[in-house]
Scaffold this motif. Structure first.
Motif, PDB file in Angstrom:
ATOM      1  N   PHE A 194       5.763  -1.067  -7.195  1.00  0.00           N
ATOM      2  CA  PHE A 194       4.989   0.167  -7.282  1.00  0.00           C
ATOM      3  C   PHE A 194       3.832   0.018  -8.267  1.00  0.00           C
ATOM      4  CE2 PHE A 194       4.082   4.409  -8.993  1.00  0.00           C
ATOM      5  CZ  PHE A 194       3.888   5.124  -7.824  1.00  0.00           C
ATOM      6  N   LYS A 252       0.848  -1.186   0.000  1.00  0.00           N
ATOM      7  CA  LYS A 252       0.000   0.000   0.000  1.00  0.00           C
ATOM      8  C   LYS A 252       0.886   1.240   0.000  1.00  0.00           C
ATOM      9  CE  LYS A 252      -3.877  -2.212   2.367  1.00  0.00           C
ATOM     10  NZ  LYS A 252      -4.809  -2.160   3.531  1.00  0.00           N
ATOM     11  N   VAL A 253       0.414   2.281  -0.672  1.00  0.00           N
ATOM     12  CA  VAL A 253       1.180   3.519  -0.772  1.00  0.00           C
ATOM     13  C   VAL A 253       0.298   4.678  -0.337  1.00  0.00           C
ATOM     14  CG1 VAL A 253       2.347   5.103  -2.348  1.00  0.00           C
ATOM     15  CG2 VAL A 253       2.625   2.635  -2.641  1.00  0.00           C
ATOM     16  N   ARG A 281      10.136   7.242  -0.265  1.00  0.00           N
ATOM     17  CA  ARG A 281      10.421   5.826  -0.004  1.00  0.00           C
ATOM     18  C   ARG A 281      10.912   5.144  -1.268  1.00  0.00           C
ATOM     19  NH1 ARG A 281       5.582   1.478   1.355  1.00  0.00           N
ATOM     20  NH2 ARG A 281       6.814  -0.436   1.192  1.00  0.00           N
ATOM     21  N   MET A 306      11.273   2.014  -3.787  1.00  0.00           N
ATOM     22  CA  MET A 306      10.445   0.865  -4.142  1.00  0.00           C
ATOM     23  C   MET A 306      10.783   0.449  -5.559  1.00  0.00           C
ATOM     24  SD  MET A 306       6.258   0.478  -3.958  1.00  0.00           S
ATOM     25  CE  MET A 306       6.257   0.478  -2.164  1.00  0.00           C
ATOM     26  N   TYR A 352       0.565   9.829  -7.194  1.00  0.00           N
ATOM     27  CA  TYR A 352       1.779   9.067  -6.923  1.00  0.00           C
ATOM     28  C   TYR A 352       2.496   8.732  -8.229  1.00  0.00           C
ATOM     29  CZ  TYR A 352      -0.843   8.374  -2.613  1.00  0.00           C
ATOM     30  OH  TYR A 352      -1.570   8.583  -1.469  1.00  0.00           O
ATOM     31  N   ILE A 368       9.481   7.013  -4.528  1.00  0.00           N
ATOM     32  CA  ILE A 368       8.083   7.435  -4.635  1.00  0.00           C
ATOM     33  C   ILE A 368       7.973   8.951  -4.482  1.00  0.00           C
ATOM     34  CG2 ILE A 368       5.791   7.281  -3.586  1.00  0.00           C
ATOM     35  CD1 ILE A 368       6.522   4.445  -2.689  1.00  0.00           C
ATOM     36  N   LYS A 406       2.559   9.371   3.334  1.00  0.00           N
ATOM     37  CA  LYS A 406       3.736   9.208   4.195  1.00  0.00           C
ATOM     38  C   LYS A 406       4.885   8.487   3.480  1.00  0.00           C
ATOM     39  CE  LYS A 406       1.874   4.939   6.198  1.00  0.00           C
ATOM     40  NZ  LYS A 406       2.689   4.064   5.379  1.00  0.00           N
ATOM     41  N   ASP A 407       4.596   7.897   2.321  1.00  0.00           N
ATOM     42  CA  ASP A 407       5.622   7.150   1.593  1.00  0.00           C
ATOM     43  C   ASP A 407       6.430   8.015   0.641  1.00  0.00           C
ATOM     44  OD1 ASP A 407       5.193   4.421   2.566  1.00  0.00           O
ATOM     45  OD2 ASP A 407       3.218   4.618   1.659  1.00  0.00           O
ATOM     46  N   HIS A 408       6.199   9.314   0.662  1.00  0.00           N
ATOM     47  CA  HIS A 408       7.002  10.214  -0.187  1.00  0.00           C
ATOM     48  C   HIS A 408       8.479  10.044   0.156  1.00  0.00           C
ATOM     49  CE1 HIS A 408       7.978  13.732  -2.613  1.00  0.00           C
ATOM     50  NE2 HIS A 408       8.753  14.137  -1.620  1.00  0.00           N
TER      51      HIS A 408
END
Length: 217
Positions: free
Chosen positions: A41, A26-27, A34, A36, A52, A59, A30-32
């Motif tokens: 992705f 899951k994205v 990160r 992957m 996204y 990300i 808060k995953d900015h």
């Protein structure tokens, strides 16, 4: 009875693990930043409310652009749709970033341009996005997309095989056109007083003045 080491059991178990793994990815905002893989992705479930993209394996999360951005995209699409209807054999597929994407394997990037113009026939596969490349990609610059649109995406779009990249910038009151020439980008600038035409869309003339005017309505 099937032995636990049999190929059938191994394949079945691997398949179940793959499905479970994909469901767990899951994205969210808060995953900015990160890291992957492109494969993960591309299969991730994104939290609604943000946009996204994956840039070189990292990300990027951005806010949904303001209404003036959407109005410019809509006017661009409207002009292209009129042309597409009148020239059915030229544009095969005209799409926004929610209905198509560019999977750029070597760069580990996934991009969702504002508009993608495909002139070639789609490959006969369920998910063509890594091999079906649009001839023209359009990005409308928003407040927070300036660096991505001007600095990051040109290299990626050239790498993946895009023939033309239009950067529509209301703040500068111009459109920057990058056209592929001998493996590199050749740049030109279009002002609102000009009508833009390209040999890739014979007979089409983009009215940039109308695009910028749409943002103010």
């Amino acid at each position: 009875m099937i032995c636990c080491n049999s190929p059938v059991t191994l394949c079945y178990t691997k398949s179940m693990l793959d499905v479970a793994r994909r469901k767990q990815i899951k994205v969210g905002p808060k995953d900015h930043g990160r890291r992957m893989s492109l494969d993960d992705f591309d299969r991730a479930i994104a939290q609604e409310g943000s946009i996204y993209e994956l840039a070189k394996g990292v990300i990027e999360v951005s806010d949904v652009p303001k209404l003036d951005h959407g109005k410019q995209v809509q006017e661009l699409r409207n002009q292209l749709v009129v042309y597409q209807v009148a020239n059915e054999t030229v544009i095969e597929y005209l799409s926004g970033g929610s209905d198509a994407k560019l999977l750029i394997g070597p760069s580990e990037s996934e991009r969702h341009p504002d508009l993608l113009i495909y002139c070639s026939t789609a490959p006969d596969v369920p998910h063509p996005w890594s091999i079906w490349i649009p001839e023209i990609v359009v990005e409308v610059v928003s407040e927070r997309s300036h660096k991505r649109d001007y600095d990051e995406k040109p290299e990626e779009y050239l790498e993946v095989g895009v023939e033309e990249y239009w950067i529509v910038d209301a703040a500068k009151q111009q459109m920057t056109v990058l056209s592929r020439w001998r493996g590199q980008w050749k740049q030109s600038v279009v002002k609102p007083s000009q009508k833009y035409s390209t040999h890739r869309l014979p007979g089409f003339k983009l009215d940039l003045k109308r695009v910028f005017a749409a943002a103010k309505k």
